[in-house]
Design a protein around this motif. Sequence first.
Motif, PDB file in Angstrom:
ATOM      1  N   THR A 276      64.209  55.670  28.170  1.00  0.00           N
ATOM      2  CA  THR A 276      63.959  57.051  27.743  1.00  0.00           C
ATOM      3  C   THR A 276      65.087  57.485  26.801  1.00  0.00           C
ATOM      4  N   GLY A 277      64.759  58.430  25.921  1.00  0.00           N
ATOM      5  CA  GLY A 277      65.737  58.824  24.913  1.00  0.00           C
ATOM      6  C   GLY A 277      66.015  57.677  23.954  1.00  0.00           C
ATOM      7  N   GLY A 278      65.048  56.764  23.850  1.00  0.00           N
ATOM      8  CA  GLY A 278      65.260  55.536  23.083  1.00  0.00           C
ATOM      9  C   GLY A 278      65.189  55.712  21.582  1.00  0.00           C
ATOM     10  N   ALA A 279      64.879  56.932  21.127  1.00  0.00           N
ATOM     11  CA  ALA A 279      64.788  57.152  19.681  1.00  0.00           C
ATOM     12  C   ALA A 279      66.149  57.342  19.020  1.00  0.00           C
ATOM     13  N   SER A 280      67.188  57.582  19.810  1.00  0.00           N
ATOM     14  CA  SER A 280      68.472  57.959  19.202  1.00  0.00           C
ATOM     15  C   SER A 280      69.641  57.554  20.092  1.00  0.00           C
ATOM     16  N   GLY A 281      70.804  57.455  19.475  1.00  0.00           N
ATOM     17  CA  GLY A 281      72.073  57.385  20.207  1.00  0.00           C
ATOM     18  C   GLY A 281      72.182  56.246  21.203  1.00  0.00           C
ATOM     19  N   ILE A 282      72.672  56.605  22.393  1.00  0.00           N
ATOM     20  CA  ILE A 282      72.928  55.603  23.439  1.00  0.00           C
ATOM     21  C   ILE A 282      71.623  54.911  23.848  1.00  0.00           C
ATOM     22  N   GLY A 283      70.534  55.669  23.916  1.00  0.00           N
ATOM     23  CA  GLY A 283      69.250  55.082  24.288  1.00  0.00           C
ATOM     24  C   GLY A 283      68.785  54.065  23.267  1.00  0.00           C
ATOM     25  N   ALA A 284      68.874  54.428  21.984  1.00  0.00           N
ATOM     26  CA  ALA A 284      68.432  53.511  20.928  1.00  0.00           C
ATOM     27  C   ALA A 284      69.294  52.250  20.921  1.00  0.00           C
TER      28      ALA A 284
ATOM     29  N   SER B 113      68.034  57.552  29.395  1.00  0.00           N
ATOM     30  CA  SER B 113      69.047  58.133  28.508  1.00  0.00           C
ATOM     31  C   SER B 113      68.632  59.480  27.921  1.00  0.00           C
ATOM     32  N   ALA B 114      67.379  59.898  28.100  1.00  0.00           N
ATOM     33  CA  ALA B 114      66.950  61.178  27.512  1.00  0.00           C
ATOM     34  C   ALA B 114      67.824  62.302  28.049  1.00  0.00           C
ATOM     35  N   GLY B 115      68.325  63.118  27.154  1.00  0.00           N
ATOM     36  CA  GLY B 115      69.175  64.228  27.589  1.00  0.00           C
ATOM     37  C   GLY B 115      69.450  65.163  26.438  1.00  0.00           C
ATOM     38  N   ILE B 116      69.862  66.370  26.798  1.00  0.00           N
ATOM     39  CA  ILE B 116      70.283  67.349  25.787  1.00  0.00           C
ATOM     40  C   ILE B 116      71.609  67.952  26.219  1.00  0.00           C
TER      41      ILE B 116
ATOM     42  N   GLN C  31      68.295  76.509  32.568  1.00  0.00           N
ATOM     43  CA  GLN C  31      67.230  75.802  33.287  1.00  0.00           C
ATOM     44  C   GLN C  31      66.715  74.622  32.474  1.00  0.00           C
ATOM     45  N   ARG C  32      66.587  74.822  31.154  1.00  0.00           N
ATOM     46  CA  ARG C  32      66.068  73.729  30.310  1.00  0.00           C
ATOM     47  C   ARG C  32      67.049  72.543  30.319  1.00  0.00           C
ATOM     48  N   VAL C  33      68.331  72.844  30.251  1.00  0.00           N
ATOM     49  CA  VAL C  33      69.341  71.766  30.277  1.00  0.00           C
ATOM     50  C   VAL C  33      69.257  70.996  31.598  1.00  0.00           C
TER      51      VAL C  33
ATOM     52  N   GLY D 184      75.318  74.089  33.292  1.00  0.00           N
ATOM     53  CA  GLY D 184      73.988  73.485  33.376  1.00  0.00           C
ATOM     54  C   GLY D 184      74.065  71.981  33.242  1.00  0.00           C
ATOM     55  N   TYR D 185      74.755  71.544  32.204  1.00  0.00           N
ATOM     56  CA  TYR D 185      74.887  70.105  31.942  1.00  0.00           C
ATOM     57  C   TYR D 185      75.664  69.425  33.077  1.00  0.00           C
ATOM     58  N   GLY D 186      76.748  70.065  33.509  1.00  0.00           N
ATOM     59  CA  GLY D 186      77.587  69.472  34.556  1.00  0.00           C
ATOM     60  C   GLY D 186      76.840  69.339  35.876  1.00  0.00           C
TER      61      GLY D 186
ATOM     62  N   ALA E 163      73.617  69.191  36.233  1.00  0.00           N
ATOM     63  CA  ALA E 163      72.582  68.168  36.054  1.00  0.00           C
ATOM     64  C   ALA E 163      73.185  66.770  36.155  1.00  0.00           C
ATOM     65  N   LYS E 164      74.310  66.557  35.508  1.00  0.00           N
ATOM     66  CA  LYS E 164      74.900  65.212  35.499  1.00  0.00           C
ATOM     67  C   LYS E 164      75.519  64.853  36.852  1.00  0.00           C
ATOM     68  N   ALA E 165      76.044  65.846  37.578  1.00  0.00           N
ATOM     69  CA  ALA E 165      76.486  65.587  38.956  1.00  0.00           C
ATOM     70  C   ALA E 165      75.263  65.264  39.814  1.00  0.00           C
TER      71      ALA E 165
ATOM     72  N   PRO F  75      79.347  58.209  30.818  1.00  0.00           N
ATOM     73  CA  PRO F  75      80.052  58.079  29.537  1.00  0.00           C
ATOM     74  C   PRO F  75      80.996  59.258  29.277  1.00  0.00           C
ATOM     75  N   ALA F  76      82.043  58.969  28.518  1.00  0.00           N
ATOM     76  CA  ALA F  76      82.830  60.043  27.898  1.00  0.00           C
ATOM     77  C   ALA F  76      82.300  60.209  26.468  1.00  0.00           C
ATOM     78  N   TYR F  77      83.047  60.918  25.656  1.00  0.00           N
ATOM     79  CA  TYR F  77      82.595  61.265  24.303  1.00  0.00           C
ATOM     80  C   TYR F  77      82.265  59.998  23.489  1.00  0.00           C
TER      81      TYR F  77
ATOM     82  N   PRO G  40      74.399  60.861  17.481  1.00  0.00           N
ATOM     83  CA  PRO G  40      73.958  62.073  16.770  1.00  0.00           C
ATOM     84  C   PRO G  40      74.230  63.349  17.567  1.00  0.00           C
ATOM     85  N   MET G  41      74.083  63.296  18.905  1.00  0.00           N
ATOM     86  CA  MET G  41      74.330  64.496  19.724  1.00  0.00           C
ATOM     87  C   MET G  41      75.784  64.974  19.555  1.00  0.00           C
ATOM     88  N   VAL G  42      76.719  64.050  19.638  1.00  0.00           N
ATOM     89  CA  VAL G  42      78.143  64.413  19.557  1.00  0.00           C
ATOM     90  C   VAL G  42      78.539  64.744  18.123  1.00  0.00           C
TER      91      VAL G  42
HETATM   92  N1  NAD Z   1      77.176  61.109  23.445  1.00  0.00           N
HETATM   93  C1  NAD Z   1      78.018  61.398  24.425  1.00  0.00           C
HETATM   94  O1  NAD Z   1      79.212  61.627  24.218  1.00  0.00           O
HETATM   95  C2  NAD Z   1      77.529  61.437  25.843  1.00  0.00           C
HETATM   96  C3  NAD Z   1      78.485  61.544  26.864  1.00  0.00           C
HETATM   97  C4  NAD Z   1      78.053  61.567  28.174  1.00  0.00           C
HETATM   98  C5  NAD Z   1      76.712  61.469  28.451  1.00  0.00           C
HETATM   99  N2  NAD Z   1      75.806  61.387  27.441  1.00  0.00           N
HETATM  100  C6  NAD Z   1      74.406  61.298  27.796  1.00  0.00           C
HETATM  101  O2  NAD Z   1      73.854  60.159  27.186  1.00  0.00           O
HETATM  102  C7  NAD Z   1      72.464  60.379  26.955  1.00  0.00           C
HETATM  103  C8  NAD Z   1      72.142  60.076  25.503  1.00  0.00           C
HETATM  104  O3  NAD Z   1      72.866  60.966  24.692  1.00  0.00           O
HETATM  105  P1  NAD Z   1      73.094  60.688  23.136  1.00  0.00           P
HETATM  106  O4  NAD Z   1      74.471  61.128  22.831  1.00  0.00           O
HETATM  107  O5  NAD Z   1      72.652  59.320  22.807  1.00  0.00           O
HETATM  108  O6  NAD Z   1      72.112  61.795  22.534  1.00  0.00           O
HETATM  109  P2  NAD Z   1      71.047  61.742  21.338  1.00  0.00           P
HETATM  110  O7  NAD Z   1      70.726  63.160  21.060  1.00  0.00           O
HETATM  111  O8  NAD Z   1      71.523  60.865  20.238  1.00  0.00           O
HETATM  112  O9  NAD Z   1      69.794  61.032  22.031  1.00  0.00           O
HETATM  113  C9  NAD Z   1      69.076  61.670  23.063  1.00  0.00           C
HETATM  114  C10 NAD Z   1      67.621  61.270  22.948  1.00  0.00           C
HETATM  115  O10 NAD Z   1      66.909  61.923  24.005  1.00  0.00           O
HETATM  116  C11 NAD Z   1      65.721  62.450  23.477  1.00  0.00           C
HETATM  117  N3  NAD Z   1      65.301  63.604  24.263  1.00  0.00           N
HETATM  118  C12 NAD Z   1      65.878  64.820  24.317  1.00  0.00           C
HETATM  119  N4  NAD Z   1      65.188  65.624  25.121  1.00  0.00           N
HETATM  120  C13 NAD Z   1      64.137  64.911  25.587  1.00  0.00           C
HETATM  121  C14 NAD Z   1      63.060  65.205  26.436  1.00  0.00           C
HETATM  122  N5  NAD Z   1      62.910  66.424  26.988  1.00  0.00           N
HETATM  123  N6  NAD Z   1      62.146  64.241  26.712  1.00  0.00           N
HETATM  124  C15 NAD Z   1      62.268  63.005  26.143  1.00  0.00           C
HETATM  125  N7  NAD Z   1      63.280  62.670  25.312  1.00  0.00           N
HETATM  126  C16 NAD Z   1      64.201  63.607  25.043  1.00  0.00           C
HETATM  127  C17 NAD Z   1      66.067  62.872  22.041  1.00  0.00           C
HETATM  128  O11 NAD Z   1      64.912  63.032  21.232  1.00  0.00           O
HETATM  129  C18 NAD Z   1      66.970  61.720  21.632  1.00  0.00           C
HETATM  130  O12 NAD Z   1      66.227  60.670  21.048  1.00  0.00           O
HETATM  131  C19 NAD Z   1      72.172  61.816  27.361  1.00  0.00           C
HETATM  132  O13 NAD Z   1      71.660  61.824  28.682  1.00  0.00           O
HETATM  133  C20 NAD Z   1      73.542  62.449  27.322  1.00  0.00           C
HETATM  134  O14 NAD Z   1      73.632  63.566  28.169  1.00  0.00           O
HETATM  135  C21 NAD Z   1      76.182  61.365  26.150  1.00  0.00           C
END
Ligand code: NAD
Length: 268
Positions: free
Chosen positions: A19-27, A92-95, A111-113, A157-159, A161-163, A188-190, A194-196
């Motif tokens: 999940t969240g595979g379109a971007s960032g850590i997921g991709a 990995s999906a997250g906001i 609530q959304r977070v 909200g984020y904290g 959720a992640k806890a 993960p840390a920072y 794209p999110m960061v």
């Molecule tokens: N980047 C960081 O520093 C960091 C640190 C700690 C934890 N994280 C966590 O790592 C994960 C990935 O973060 P990232 O930095 O790669 O972010 P990102 O924004 O690059 O990727 C997140 C992906 O999740 C998808 N997504 C968002 N909301 C969604 C939903 N409701 N349903 C389905 N897909 C959804 C987005 O479209 C995107 O492709 C997240 O859970 C984030 O909280 C990131």
Amino acid sequence: MHDRPIPSLRLDGKRAIVTGGASGIGATTARLMADLGARVVVADIAPVDPEALAALGAVAAVTGDVADEAAVDRMVAEAEAHLGGLDLVFNSAGIGDDLVPVHEQEVARWQRVVDVNLRGTYLVCRAAGRSMLRQGKGAIVNVSSIVGLGAFPGRSGYGIAKAGVIHLTRTLACEWGTAGIRVNCIAPAYTRTPMVRALLERNVFDPTAIERRTPLGRFAEPEEMARAAAFLLSDWASYVTGTVLPVDGGWSAYGAAGPVDKSIPGSD
Ligand SMILES: NC(=O)c1ccc[n+]([C@@H]2O[C@H](COP(=O)([O-])OP(=O)(O)OC[C@H]3O[C@@H](n4cnc5c(N)ncnc54)[C@H](O)[C@@H]3O)[C@@H](O)[C@H]2O)c1
């Protein structure tokens, strides 16, 4: 020479949803899992075009909101149909959130977070777990955060959720262990995703302060999260379940006042 076979770090033939595979850590993790031999379906709220899918090495993409129960059940069923079953999940999906203190927050945004980061992880684990329970094996890696390990002002909200993701991980590990399903999470840390990058462009974080607070002295790269996740998903981690693995450059180990001390001999 070893007199017994060494289990493989490879994921050959494993059927996976990311999940969240379109971007960032997921991709990045989807790409690594595919490179390690897994057949990967990416699930994201953002559509993934065929070119991006090929770049990820994934076999299919499914689209939907992980916070929506019906959408999750559909996405997991579609992934299973593409793959003929499910062995691995990387959630990995997250906001991110808005860095606003609780007394100034809007409940709807809070609530959304929580819904995307925690309810989404719960729903995907639930749907995928049902499939894994039928076959009697599987491995799941969820994504928490250093913000789930310690409190960050403005990030309730984020904290929370992640806890919650950490506690969900432990609970599922205990519920499903005897059924052959391992459940772990990374914190993960920072990480330069794209999110960061978007938060840095808005000056939400001070990168220098973060680097000075981090024993390894730098941000993480997404590949460093992907490798930790791949380890936990692989047979190398066959006796690891219910754990939270901080992949944080030492952030959560650091407890002193002020920045990391650079005066230690050899540290310049
Ligand atoms: N980047 C960081 O520093 C960091 C640190 C700690 C934890 N994280 C966590 O790592 C994960 C990935 O973060 P990232 O930095 O790669 O972010 P990102 O924004 O690059 O990727 C997140 C992906 O999740 C998808 N997504 C968002 N909301 C969604 C939903 N409701 N349903 C389905 N897909 C959804 C987005 O479209 C995107 O492709 C997240 O859970 C984030 O909280 C990131």
